[in-house]
Design a protein around this motif. Structure first.
Motif, mmCIF file in Angstrom:
data_model
loop_
_atom_site.group_PDB
_atom_site.id
_atom_site.type_symbol
_atom_site.label_atom_id
_atom_site.label_comp_id
_atom_site.label_asym_id
_atom_site.label_seq_id
_atom_site.Cartn_x
_atom_site.Cartn_y
_atom_site.Cartn_z
ATOM 1 N N ILE A 257 -7.455 6.283 -7.807
ATOM 2 C CA ILE A 257 -6.033 5.966 -7.627
ATOM 3 C C ILE A 257 -5.473 5.273 -8.872
ATOM 4 O O ILE A 257 -4.355 5.571 -9.307
ATOM 5 C CB ILE A 257 -5.848 5.085 -6.356
ATOM 6 C CG1 ILE A 257 -6.123 5.925 -5.102
ATOM 7 C CG2 ILE A 257 -4.462 4.451 -6.308
ATOM 8 C CD1 ILE A 257 -6.177 5.136 -3.807
ATOM 9 N N GLY B 146 -15.161 6.833 0.258
ATOM 10 C CA GLY B 146 -14.069 5.995 -0.214
ATOM 11 C C GLY B 146 -14.384 5.118 -1.406
ATOM 12 O O GLY B 146 -13.489 4.526 -2.010
ATOM 13 N N GLY C 151 0.822 -1.211 0.000
ATOM 14 C CA GLY C 151 0.000 0.000 0.000
ATOM 15 C C GLY C 151 0.852 1.255 0.000
ATOM 16 O O GLY C 151 0.437 2.302 0.506
ATOM 17 N N ARG D 22 -8.993 17.459 -2.825
ATOM 18 C CA ARG D 22 -7.927 16.652 -2.222
ATOM 19 C C ARG D 22 -7.341 15.672 -3.229
ATOM 20 O O ARG D 22 -6.151 15.352 -3.163
ATOM 21 C CB ARG D 22 -8.436 15.935 -0.973
ATOM 22 C CG ARG D 22 -8.668 16.920 0.163
ATOM 23 C CD ARG D 22 -8.819 16.252 1.498
ATOM 24 N NE ARG D 22 -9.140 17.262 2.499
ATOM 25 C CZ ARG D 22 -9.365 17.017 3.770
ATOM 26 N NH1 ARG D 22 -9.314 15.771 4.212
ATOM 27 N NH2 ARG D 22 -9.653 17.986 4.615
ATOM 28 N N ILE D 23 -8.161 15.179 -4.123
ATOM 29 C CA ILE D 23 -7.622 14.281 -5.169
ATOM 30 C C ILE D 23 -6.569 15.050 -5.966
ATOM 31 O O ILE D 23 -5.453 14.570 -6.189
ATOM 32 C CB ILE D 23 -8.746 13.778 -6.111
ATOM 33 C CG1 ILE D 23 -9.685 12.837 -5.360
ATOM 34 C CG2 ILE D 23 -8.142 13.078 -7.339
ATOM 35 C CD1 ILE D 23 -10.916 12.408 -6.154
ATOM 36 N N GLN E 218 -0.779 6.038 -3.494
ATOM 37 C CA GLN E 218 -1.465 5.600 -2.259
ATOM 38 C C GLN E 218 -0.947 6.375 -1.042
ATOM 39 O O GLN E 218 -1.718 6.775 -0.167
ATOM 40 C CB GLN E 218 -1.240 4.091 -2.041
ATOM 41 C CG GLN E 218 -2.020 3.239 -3.037
ATOM 42 C CD GLN E 218 -1.566 1.784 -3.027
ATOM 43 O OE1 GLN E 218 -0.363 1.504 -3.085
ATOM 44 N NE2 GLN E 218 -2.513 0.865 -2.957
ATOM 45 N N TRP F 32 -2.428 9.730 -1.084
ATOM 46 C CA TRP F 32 -3.858 9.654 -0.735
ATOM 47 C C TRP F 32 -4.042 9.601 0.786
ATOM 48 O O TRP F 32 -4.934 10.216 1.333
ATOM 49 C CB TRP F 32 -4.481 8.403 -1.373
ATOM 50 C CG TRP F 32 -5.543 8.691 -2.374
ATOM 51 C CD1 TRP F 32 -6.871 8.404 -2.242
ATOM 52 C CD2 TRP F 32 -5.394 9.301 -3.674
ATOM 53 N NE1 TRP F 32 -7.548 8.806 -3.366
ATOM 54 C CE2 TRP F 32 -6.686 9.342 -4.254
ATOM 55 C CE3 TRP F 32 -4.325 9.813 -4.396
ATOM 56 C CZ2 TRP F 32 -6.919 9.886 -5.522
ATOM 57 C CZ3 TRP F 32 -4.558 10.340 -5.650
ATOM 58 C CH2 TRP F 32 -5.825 10.383 -6.204
ATOM 59 N N LYS F 33 -3.156 8.840 1.444
ATOM 60 C CA LYS F 33 -3.239 8.743 2.909
ATOM 61 C C LYS F 33 -2.861 10.084 3.533
ATOM 62 O O LYS F 33 -3.534 10.593 4.411
ATOM 63 C CB LYS F 33 -2.298 7.641 3.426
ATOM 64 C CG LYS F 33 -2.795 6.242 3.105
ATOM 65 C CD LYS F 33 -1.976 5.183 3.813
ATOM 66 C CE LYS F 33 -1.077 4.454 2.844
ATOM 67 N NZ LYS F 33 -0.435 3.260 3.400
ATOM 68 N N GLU F 34 -1.763 10.619 3.047
ATOM 69 C CA GLU F 34 -1.235 11.872 3.570
ATOM 70 C C GLU F 34 -2.277 13.000 3.463
ATOM 71 O O GLU F 34 -2.452 13.785 4.377
ATOM 72 C CB GLU F 34 0.032 12.216 2.767
ATOM 73 C CG GLU F 34 0.836 13.381 3.288
ATOM 74 C CD GLU F 34 1.210 13.240 4.752
ATOM 75 O OE1 GLU F 34 1.492 12.102 5.184
ATOM 76 O OE2 GLU F 34 1.191 14.271 5.455
ATOM 77 N N HIS F 35 -2.959 13.057 2.328
ATOM 78 C CA HIS F 35 -3.925 14.142 2.094
ATOM 79 C C HIS F 35 -5.330 13.803 2.601
ATOM 80 O O HIS F 35 -6.259 14.566 2.392
ATOM 81 C CB HIS F 35 -3.952 14.513 0.611
ATOM 82 C CG HIS F 35 -2.723 15.251 0.179
ATOM 83 N ND1 HIS F 35 -2.676 16.608 0.025
ATOM 84 C CD2 HIS F 35 -1.474 14.805 -0.086
ATOM 85 C CE1 HIS F 35 -1.460 16.976 -0.321
ATOM 86 N NE2 HIS F 35 -0.708 15.902 -0.403
ATOM 87 N N ASP F 36 -5.480 12.627 3.216
ATOM 88 C CA ASP F 36 -6.770 12.246 3.792
ATOM 89 C C ASP F 36 -7.878 12.418 2.753
ATOM 90 O O ASP F 36 -8.890 13.081 2.993
ATOM 91 C CB ASP F 36 -7.053 13.135 5.025
ATOM 92 C CG ASP F 36 -8.177 12.589 5.908
ATOM 93 O OD1 ASP F 36 -8.246 11.372 6.084
ATOM 94 O OD2 ASP F 36 -8.977 13.406 6.416
ATOM 95 N N VAL F 37 -7.660 11.823 1.583
ATOM 96 C CA VAL F 37 -8.552 12.078 0.449
ATOM 97 C C VAL F 37 -9.971 11.523 0.611
ATOM 98 O O VAL F 37 -10.934 12.244 0.406
ATOM 99 C CB VAL F 37 -7.924 11.561 -0.874
ATOM 100 C CG1 VAL F 37 -8.919 11.669 -2.017
ATOM 101 C CG2 VAL F 37 -6.651 12.334 -1.200
ATOM 102 N N PRO F 38 -10.148 10.259 0.997
ATOM 103 C CA PRO F 38 -11.497 9.687 0.890
ATOM 104 C C PRO F 38 -12.531 10.247 1.852
ATOM 105 O O PRO F 38 -12.194 10.616 2.976
ATOM 106 C CB PRO F 38 -11.279 8.194 1.216
ATOM 107 C CG PRO F 38 -9.827 7.948 1.140
ATOM 108 C CD PRO F 38 -9.153 9.258 1.419
ATOM 109 N N GLN F 39 -13.759 10.290 1.385
ATOM 110 C CA GLN F 39 -14.888 10.460 2.314
ATOM 111 C C GLN F 39 -15.525 9.082 2.454
ATOM 112 O O GLN F 39 -15.110 8.310 3.292
ATOM 113 C CB GLN F 39 -15.863 11.514 1.810
ATOM 114 C CG GLN F 39 -15.332 12.925 2.058
ATOM 115 C CD GLN F 39 -16.364 13.991 1.770
ATOM 116 O OE1 GLN F 39 -17.540 13.848 2.067
ATOM 117 N NE2 GLN F 39 -15.925 15.092 1.199
#
Ligand code: FES
Ligand code: FES
Lengths: 152, 693
Positions: free
Chosen positions: A106, A99, A82, A140-141, A87, A90-97
């Motif tokens: 990605i 998800g 991961g 965020r994406i 990826q 994506w974690k760093e920017h806390d992208v998903p709501q």
């Protein structure tokens, strides 16, 4: 029913399904690779995006009979831990709501960066425009794709 | 101090099955999530000790917090456990989060809806953490033979007056059987170390690697997949059907009729979808067909009428209209909207003689279990509901219609089944945000607003206008009429129900009023608020000062007074879900199509529990609302059949149309209010007021 053998995430897999079965449903129902999501079934939303020989494609609209020798990569095979730069970003920017759209996002983003490691803002927007996010995580994406490009 | 009687049952010992420490298998971690699974600070415990329904502590000091409410992307699976962890006094990195299943004995209001998860559980969650902390503290103090009040607690470690230390892990076994305190102290918000600090979504590691988290990912031994054909037009009934071609599809197991619907049962999803398209069905239309044209004409007629029982009637609007120098009157119309959650509706059901097992994405598990119990005529105790993460909710999954369908199918075929909607099913099956029409009329007398009358007509929902919202209470003559229009087009609650249209109509109208009065739009509203201080007429829901604060904040942050060539600014304000929001849309008009470049948003929502998640909700609400304002429209043809059935016909906002969204929270120490919805209602008005209808 015909049998199809093809390469998924580096492994050879076989599925016995009708020729018109979309790759999406072979992945999800036959191979239990459910990370690739169903959103529209008509190549409009991008939730089902996978890589075919490194190129982003909509697996909901690709019949299994058309896969042939091409290598399929799904979200499960993008990296072992991961930790693909996309990826990580994506974690760093806390992208998903919720998800749900994010695997597709990605996969689109990683295919873009593989081909174009330094995309302009316009190029990012054009590449990502095919992926819908009902939660509206686009800002965020965008930031995460930019960050992933810079980290490479 | 807070009494632990608040839902005391959840603080009592967990049942014998799980009490007294439990062993967990190796795959346990797979079902959980944590901010950074890979670098868990503490080792995996061999024993877990449930302290109360919300949390269990492992012998290594690792803590599992159960998040009771359904997660639809609003972030409660992160923010609710944050609140427990805060009062428990542990480090966030030592916390693992687990999704709670439906348990009405232990939890209250396991609902994702109305932006109320945090607001209504705020006390319960804090008490759960503080109670456990107190029990651990007393256990340690007793071991040392000192007073609990003489010890200190930080980061899951208790220190005695002489400097001895005991970690929660070493105390958990004993603390689990300790007496529950009658009262516990809660922290002062200024001492918070977790609340108010941005924490990432706990499910991210699983999301970005494609783990099976969602209902649609459910796979069980012996499970079949069903697709359902419904009457294409609202009010239609099934006359007959020919399923021979469908049955010929390989993988199809059965085709069964359930009322006016037809279920195709197959070994997997694709054959079910494919076969459904091959069914030849004959439908009968009702005598009176509800097309969009018909509904819209009826709504308009209704909105022009008055009811015998107005929802609000301050002063005398008739007299004020008769005496007016000028009357302004407008009509606004809002279309039907499908929810379009990215994860189409689906549910797993296994109706057996001994029990009924349900599993999947639902915002209202408790109500759903009641519905299923009633349908089957079986006690609720035989029915279990497992909750999954949801690929969006937006109100759609408050309704259990698709769960009922899955149960009906399983009962009929006597097999475990996963019902999956195609996108077309999802978009055309109804449960829409109902169409609504508003008629607003205002009187101006001597340069002042002297009367306001708003009348709304809505499909099936019953309520079109909240009677006590802005500007109610600020104008002495104020009247509200609500009309309902019954229709076979099923309705649902859709992100910020009612508010999402009402705010648009009201806020567009108020801008016109300001123009008519020659006033700046923000100044006009501020003046109404300021002038009403101490003399509000009747009841109001919103707060004058908080309204003023968000307006002033957005005025400042949006550079409202500065003109920018080619850019028009539009203002809007709305109070919903206990939260006050003001927004300014910056719309560029000079290069081709007008385009929303930027939105400035000011929010007063009490304490912001998780700023990172809060920002997401606020921005997402604006973007979602903007997209639906610009492109959202579902219409019904002359047969009552939806004219849009997938994303090629129903446009959703994409990255290219997304503006920058700048969010400012008003600092606060008050209890948190809603945030999943309140930024959505104002955006349409702001955009329209910036000249982009
Ligand atoms: S599911 Fe393939 S693009 Fe939508
Ligand atoms: S995060 Fe919910 S659809 Fe994108």
């Amino acid at each position: 029913m015909p049998s199809y053998s093809f390469l998924v995430n580096g492994e050879s897999r076989t599925a016995t399904v009708d020729a018109d079965t979309p790759l999406l449903w072979v992945l999800r129902d036959e191979l239990q690779l459910v990370g690739t999501k169903f959103g529209c079934g008509i190549a409009q939303c991008g939730a089902c995006t996978v890589h075919l020989d490194g190129v982003a494609v909509r697996s909901c609209s690709l019949p299994i009979s058309a896969v042939g020798e091409q290598k399929v990569t799904t979200i499960e095979g993008l990296s072992e831990e991961g930790d693909h730069p996309v990826q990580v970003a994506w974690k760093e920017h806390d992208v998903p709501q919720c998800g749900y759209c994010q695997a597709g996002q990605i996969m689109t983003a990683s295919a873009l960066l593989a081909k174009n490691p330094n995309p302009t803002e316009e190029e990012i927007k054009s590449a990502m425009n095919g992926n819908i996010c009902r939660c509206g995580t686009y800002l965020r994406i965008f930031d995460a794709v930019k960050a992933a490009a810079q980290s490479r | 101090m807070i009494k632990t009687t608040y839902n005391r049952r959840s603080f009592l010992k967990v049942s014998a099955a799980t009490g007294g420490g439990m062993l967990l298998g190796f795959n346990w971690l797979a079902g959980c999530s944590t901010p950074a699974q890979a670098d868990l600070a503490k080792a995996l415990p061999s024993q877990w000790y449930p302290i109360n329904a919300y949390l269990k502590i492992g012998d290594t000091g690792l803590v599992t917090i159960i998040s009771p409410n359904p997660e639809i992307g609003q972030g409660v699976k992160t923010s609710m456990p944050m609140i427990v962890a805060e009062e428990l006094d542990v480090e966030w990195k030592d916390v693992v989060v687990e999704q709670g299943n439906l348990d009405t004995g232990a939890f209250t209001r396991q609902v994702a809806g109305g932006s109320q998860s945090i607001r209504q559980s705020w006390d319960g969650l804090r008490t759960a953490g503080a109670t456990a902390r107190q029990m651990l503290l007393e256990t340690a103090a007793a071991r040392w033979g000192v007073a609990a009040s003489a010890c200190t607690v930080a980061n899951g470690i208790i220190t005695s007056p002489t400097g001895e230390k005991l970690g929660y892990g070493e105390l958990a076994a004993e603390a689990a059987t300790a007496t529950i305190p009658e009262e516990v102290a809660l922290k002062d918000p200024k001492d918070y170390t977790i609340i108010g600090k941005g924490k990432r979504n706990v499910d991210i590691p699983a999301i970005v690697t494609g783990k099976p988290l969602y209902g649609i990912d459910t796979q069980r031994e012996g499970m079949v997949v069903a697709a359902m054909m419904r009457p294409p037009g609202f009010g239609q009934t099934l006359v007959s059907f020919d399923d021979s071609a469908a049955r010929a599809v390989e993988g199809v197991i059965d085709v069964v009729r359930i009322g006016d619907k037809i279920a195709v049962i197959a070994s997997s999803t694709w054959p079910a979808f494919k076969a459904k398209k091959l069914i030849q069905a004959t439908w009968k239309s009702p005598e009176l067909i509800h097309s969009s044209a018909y509904i819209s004409a009826e709504l308009s007629k209704l909105a022009q009428q008055r009811t015998d029982k107005p929802s609000r009637n301050d002063g005398d609007v008739d007299e004020a209209f008769a005496a007016a120098d000028k009357i302004l009157e407008r009509e606004y119309e809002g279309p039907f909207l499908p929810h379009n959650c990215m994860e189409p509706m689906n549910f797993y059901a296994d109706v057996r003689d001994d029990a009924v097992e349900l599993h999947g994405p639902i915002q209202t598990p408790e109500g759903t279990r009641k519905d299923v119990a009633e349908l089957l005529g079986r006690p609720e105790s035989e029915i279990s509901i497992g909750l999954t993460r949801m690929g969006g909710g937006f109100g759609r999954r408050l309704f259990s219609d698709f769960v009922i369908e899955a149960v009906e199918i399983s009962r009929e075929i006597k097999k475990p089944v996963k019902l999956v909607y195609t996108r077309e099913d999802d978009m055309t099956a109804g449960v829409y945000r109902p169409a609504a029409t508003y008629r607003i009329k205002a009187a101006i007398k001597e340069g002042q607003l002297s009367a306001y009358h708003i009348s709304g007509a809505i499909v099936n929902l019953g309520l079109a206008v909240f009677p006590d919202r802005f500007p109610a209470g600020l104008i002495s003559n104020y009247r509200v009429d609500n009309h309902n229009f019954e229709s076979p087009v099923t309705f649902g609650y859709w992100r910020a129900p009612i508010s999402n249209y009402l705010a648009t109509a009201d806020q567009m109208f108020q801008d016109e009023l300001a123009k008519e009065l020659g006033k700046d739009p923000i100044e006009f509203r501020l003046e109404l608020l300021r002038n009403a201080k101490g003399k509000v007429v009747g009841e109001i829901e919103y707060d004058l000062d908080k309204s003023i604060r968000v307006m002033e904040l957005v005025l400042e942050k949006s550079n409202w007074d500065k003109t920018e060539p080619g850019v028009k600014k539009g203002f809007s304000y709305y109070y919903s879900h206990n939260t006050h929001v003001a927004e300014v849309a910056h719309v560029r008009h000079d290069d081709g199509e007008p385009r929303v470049e930027n939105v400035t948003c000011a929010i007063e929502c009490g304490i912001v529990v998780n700023p990172m998640g809060a920002m997401q909700q606020a921005q997402g609400g604006v973007i979602d609302g903007l997209g639906h304002h610009l492109y959202g429209r579902l219409t019904l043809d002359a047969e009552g059949i939806p004219e849009q059935n997938n994303f090629h016909q129903f446009r959703l906002i994409r990255m290219k149309e997304t503006p920058q969204v700048e969010v400012h929270f008003v600092p606060s120490t008050e209890s948190p209010t809603g945030l999943g919805e309140p930024t959505l209602p104002p955006i349409s008005g702001a955009v329209a007021n910036a000249g982009m209808a």
